[in-house]
Scaffold this active site. Structure first.
Site, mmCIF file in Angstrom:
data_model
loop_
_atom_site.group_PDB
_atom_site.id
_atom_site.type_symbol
_atom_site.label_atom_id
_atom_site.label_comp_id
_atom_site.label_asym_id
_atom_site.label_seq_id
_atom_site.Cartn_x
_atom_site.Cartn_y
_atom_site.Cartn_z
ATOM 1 N N SER A 1 0.826 -1.219 0.000
ATOM 2 C CA SER A 1 0.000 0.000 0.000
ATOM 3 C C SER A 1 0.858 1.266 0.000
ATOM 4 O O SER A 1 1.964 1.288 0.554
ATOM 5 C CB SER A 1 -0.889 0.023 1.246
ATOM 6 O OG SER A 1 -1.663 -1.145 1.299
ATOM 7 N N GLU B 1 -3.397 -14.162 1.486
ATOM 8 C CA GLU B 1 -3.512 -13.226 2.616
ATOM 9 C C GLU B 1 -4.942 -13.217 3.141
ATOM 10 O O GLU B 1 -5.182 -13.231 4.333
ATOM 11 C CB GLU B 1 -3.102 -11.808 2.192
ATOM 12 C CG GLU B 1 -3.295 -10.794 3.319
ATOM 13 C CD GLU B 1 -2.896 -9.362 2.953
ATOM 14 O OE1 GLU B 1 -2.683 -9.085 1.765
ATOM 15 O OE2 GLU B 1 -2.822 -8.536 3.880
ATOM 16 N N GLU C 1 -15.744 -3.853 1.016
ATOM 17 C CA GLU C 1 -16.396 -3.443 -0.242
ATOM 18 C C GLU C 1 -15.698 -4.085 -1.441
ATOM 19 O O GLU C 1 -16.350 -4.547 -2.385
ATOM 20 C CB GLU C 1 -16.383 -1.908 -0.381
ATOM 21 C CG GLU C 1 -17.300 -1.167 0.575
ATOM 22 C CD GLU C 1 -16.745 -1.062 1.996
ATOM 23 O OE1 GLU C 1 -15.545 -1.375 2.195
ATOM 24 O OE2 GLU C 1 -17.500 -0.686 2.905
#
Ligand SMILES: Cc1cc2nc3c(=O)[nH]c(=O)nc-3n(C[C@H](O)[C@H](O)[C@H](O)COP(=O)(O)OP(=O)(O)OC[C@H]3O[C@@H](n4cnc5c(N)ncnc54)[C@H](O)[C@@H]3O)c2cc1C
Length: 387
Positions: free
Chosen positions: A129, A245, A374
């Site tokens: 990220s 993961e 989401e």
């Protein structure tokens, strides 16, 4: 699916139980039973104990130091270890970059990196990220440019869990900014966290703790031998890794153990006679059992080196929702004792850490890390429901 244990599985379970009873240090088990959170040091102590026994990476192939256990054996071990109060080992080396190197790395990388992952001599973190790239990971902008036999890496990684302890980071970097699709220009590099130009800065999360970090990469020199697989194929390896993961983030064994603990605490406080509380607990247990069966089904599908596919998204979604419901019910159970801090000027913690406000606040992150709920719903809609 038949969930009853065969005589061989029962014998294996007894062997696991005996090992855990003899080897799990009392202070580590007590931390769980008092509803605390294991420290990093406790987790690494347990890692080293399992390593001595040859059980630290039961899902790896035997030739690379794994235990060669069946899916059912892994499930039994996980359930027994969590119920006894053992820490969950961190996934970054054992479940993420280790399997990637086994499948996509070269012999030199396997010989150099796998043994210290297993022994715990080197600890890893995940550098995916960035401030502008989370759900839309393919938009990442950390650059790696060729310079002789090296890459020069410049950019910023964020939310790097336990980066403050890490010796190495596996990172996604952009090697071809001109590629016709952003996914095509990404590579995976193994970065030594002690290299000049690496700066780790703590991020204190909503629970007041230091779990995650910003990692700044300022002209960091990385040997080309630390490229995983082929240049510009990093996205393929990342997809393989992210499916694994999600399975680990679902955290089935630990959630089951936590529900058991919650039940014992509720019994001690006479809350099992409260029909509203008892109904919530039963609902939770029922959903947990359904998740356990789904988890086993998925692990059987996976097999050695298999692809978890979109089912891993479903498991992540449901598993993390259940973990959040555990935290919510625990808050209800603890009442005023769930308060995080002693009144006045004291900074001593009150009540159980995992089952108090600290644990509840941190549990908000469960449906974000490893890919938000989401995003998992989008994957399930497209790949399972065909919408
Ligand atoms: C505690 C913690 C630990 C972490 N550890 C690591 C780590 O070790 N290494 C690492 O690389 N990363 C780590 N992460 C980062 C994590 O993977 C990201 O936070 C996550 O992928 C979400 O990205 P984001 O935070 O940029 O949110 P964004 O992508 O900006 O999303 C913001 C909101 O928009 C929603 N959203 C975004 N896109 C869509 C869409 N297409 N459809 C519907 N909704 C959408 C999201 O669901 C979310 O609610 C960690 C995060 C946390 C909180």
């Amino acid at each position: 699916m038949d969930l009853s244990l065969s005589p061989a599985d029962l014998a294996f379970r007894d062997q696991v139980r005996a090992f855990i009873a003899a080897n799990l240090p009392a202070d580590i088990a007590d931390t769980f039973h008092q509803a605390g959170r294991h420290s990093f040091d406790q987790m690494m102590r347990w890692h080293r104990i399992l390593y001595q026994k040859g059980w630290v990476a039961p899902h790896w192939p035997v030739e690379h130091g794994g235990a060669g256990w069946s899916v059912m054996q892994q499930h039994i071990f996980d359930s027994e270890a969590m119920a006894a109060g053992a820490p969950r080992l961190r996934p970054f080396a054992l479940r993420m970059i280790g399997p990637i190197l086994i499948h996509f790395g070269n012999d030199w990388q396997r010989e150099r990196f796998l043994p210290p992952m297993l022994s715990g001599a080197e600890y890893w973190c995940q550098g995916f990220s960035e401030p502008g790239a989370g759900s839309d990971l393919a938009s990442l902008s950390t650059r790696a440019e060729h310079d002789g036999d090296d890459y020069i890496v410049t950019g910023q990684k964020t939310w790097t869990t336990t980066g403050q302890h890490a010796d190495w980071m596996f990172a996604l970097v952009r090697t071809d900014p001109q590629a016709d699709r952003p996914q095509k220009g990404i590579s995976m590099l193994l970065i030594d966290m002690k290299s000049p130009g690496v700066t780790v800065r703590p991020i204190v999360t909503i629970d007041g703790d230091h779990h995650v970090n910003d990692v700044f990469l300022d002209g960091v020199r990385v040997p080309a031998s630390h490229l995983v697989g082929q240049e510009n194929k990093g996205w393929d390896y990342a997809k393989f890794l992210l499916a694994h993961e999600r399975v680990t983030v679902a955290n089935v064994g630990q959630a089951k153990a936590e529900i058991g603990l919650l039940k014992r605490l509720a019994q001690a406080r006479g809350r099992l006679d409260d029909p509203v509380f008892a109904t919530s607990l039963i609902d939770l247990e029922t959903d947990m059992s359904a998740l356990e069966v789904t988890n086993l089904r998925m692990l059987s599908q996976l097999g050695p080196g298999g692809d978890a596919g979109a089912l891993s998204s479903f498991l992540k979604l449901r598993g993390t929702e259940i973990q959040q419901r555990i935290s919510e019910l625990a808050m209800d159970l603890m009442g005023p004792e769930a308060a995080p801090w002693q009144g006045g000027n004291g900074d001593a913690r009150l009540g159980p850490e995992r089952y108090g406000t600290h644990g509840w606040l941190f549990s908000r992150a469960f449906t974000v890390f490893g890919g938000s709920s989401e995003i998992q719903k989008n994957i399930v809609a497209k790949q399972i429901l065909g919408l």
